[in-house]
Design a protein around this motif. Structure first.
Motif, PDB file in Angstrom:
ATOM      1  N   PHE A  77       0.847  -1.167  -0.026  1.00 21.73           N
ATOM      2  CA  PHE A  77      -0.014   0.213  -0.155  1.00 21.73           C
ATOM      3  C   PHE A  77       0.747   1.353   0.095  1.00 21.73           C
ATOM      4  O   PHE A  77       0.316   1.906  -0.580  1.00 21.73           O
ATOM      5  CB  PHE A  77      -1.167  -0.313   0.876  1.00 21.73           C
ATOM      6  N   ASN A  80       1.645   2.946  -3.845  1.00 24.42           N
ATOM      7  CA  ASN A  80       0.277   2.801  -4.002  1.00 24.42           C
ATOM      8  C   ASN A  80       0.240   4.112  -3.854  1.00 24.42           C
ATOM      9  O   ASN A  80      -0.203   5.622  -4.635  1.00 24.42           O
ATOM     10  CB  ASN A  80      -0.700   2.276  -3.355  1.00 24.42           C
ATOM     11  N   VAL A  81       0.106   4.329  -2.312  1.00 17.22           N
ATOM     12  CA  VAL A  81       0.287   5.885  -1.714  1.00 17.22           C
ATOM     13  C   VAL A  81       1.233   6.399  -2.372  1.00 17.22           C
ATOM     14  O   VAL A  81       1.388   7.947  -3.775  1.00 17.22           O
ATOM     15  CB  VAL A  81       0.932   5.752  -0.573  1.00 17.22           C
ATOM     16  N   ALA A  84      -0.042   7.457  -6.254  1.00 10.77           N
ATOM     17  CA  ALA A  84      -0.831   8.952  -6.053  1.00 10.77           C
ATOM     18  C   ALA A  84       0.139   9.991  -6.262  1.00 10.77           C
ATOM     19  O   ALA A  84      -0.030  11.340  -6.612  1.00 10.77           O
ATOM     20  CB  ALA A  84      -1.517   8.600  -4.727  1.00 10.77           C
ATOM     21  N   ARG A  88       0.373  12.999  -8.921  1.00  9.73           N
ATOM     22  CA  ARG A  88      -0.891  13.678  -8.391  1.00  9.73           C
ATOM     23  C   ARG A  88      -1.064  15.095  -9.550  1.00  9.73           C
ATOM     24  O   ARG A  88      -2.098  15.326  -9.029  1.00  9.73           O
ATOM     25  CB  ARG A  88      -0.636  14.536  -7.197  1.00  9.73           C
ATOM     26  N   PHE A  99      -4.405   6.950  -8.638  1.00  9.51           N
ATOM     27  CA  PHE A  99      -5.774   7.610  -7.241  1.00  9.51           C
ATOM     28  C   PHE A  99      -6.859   5.697  -6.870  1.00  9.51           C
ATOM     29  O   PHE A  99      -7.164   5.751  -5.777  1.00  9.51           O
ATOM     30  CB  PHE A  99      -6.058   8.417  -7.306  1.00  9.51           C
ATOM     31  N   ARG A 101      -5.621   2.917  -7.506  1.00 11.27           N
ATOM     32  CA  ARG A 101      -5.672   2.161  -7.080  1.00 11.27           C
ATOM     33  C   ARG A 101      -5.286   2.114  -5.579  1.00 11.27           C
ATOM     34  O   ARG A 101      -5.117   0.513  -4.738  1.00 11.27           O
ATOM     35  CB  ARG A 101      -3.769   1.821  -6.861  1.00 11.27           C
ATOM     36  N   LEU A 102      -5.598   2.955  -4.877  1.00 14.60           N
ATOM     37  CA  LEU A 102      -5.636   3.156  -3.637  1.00 14.60           C
ATOM     38  C   LEU A 102      -6.529   2.375  -2.852  1.00 14.60           C
ATOM     39  O   LEU A 102      -6.417   1.574  -1.793  1.00 14.60           O
ATOM     40  CB  LEU A 102      -5.202   4.768  -2.839  1.00 14.60           C
ATOM     41  N   GLN A 105      -6.623  -1.793  -2.837  1.00 13.79           N
ATOM     42  CA  GLN A 105      -6.621  -2.620  -2.387  1.00 13.79           C
ATOM     43  C   GLN A 105      -6.983  -2.639  -0.831  1.00 13.79           C
ATOM     44  O   GLN A 105      -6.822  -4.703  -1.021  1.00 13.79           O
ATOM     45  CB  GLN A 105      -5.793  -1.785  -1.466  1.00 13.79           C
TER      46      GLN A 105
END
Length: 117
Positions: A77, A80-81, A84, A88, A99, A101-102, A105
């Motif tokens: 995770f 993924n953050v 993002a 952005r 975004f 992908r967040l 999970q």
């Protein structure tokens, strides 16, 4: 093999292979706080996905493999953050991917836990 287990194993195997065949996109989302090179983490996570896929595919190791898959989905995770955050200001399509992908999970973790039962 149960269809949900086969799907999970297939997803993990496909993604695991991609870590070795096309590692650059994965390198780019490795959080900088991790020690060592991003490529090392890309290969380690790809190997983990392949090992977990094999465990999920085999009935005797399916429960442990599915629990490991859930843990892996939690562990990736932060990548993924990072994606993002990095994307952005990217064009809308890339932002949507990053975004999107967040929240993805959560169903992946639920899927793995369902297979573990």
């Amino acid at each position: 093999m149960r269809r949900d287990a086969a799907g999970l194993a297939g997803l993990l195997a496909t993604t695991g292979v991609l870590h070795f065949v096309a590692p650059n996109p994965f390198d780019g989302i490795v959080p900088g706080a991790l020690p060592g090179s991003p490529r090392t983490w890309t290969y380690l996570s790809g190997a983990a996905e392949l090992a977990i896929a094999a465990a999920v595919a085999h009935p005797r190791t399916r429960r442990a493999g599915a629990l490991a898959a859930a843990a892996l989905f939690v562990a990736v995770f932060p990548a993924n953050v990072k994606m993002a955050v990095d994307w952005r200001h990217a064009p809308p399509a890339r932002r949507a991917i990053a975004f999107g992908r967040l929240p993805l999970q959560a169903p992946l973790i639920a899927w793995a836990l369902r297979v573990a039962r």
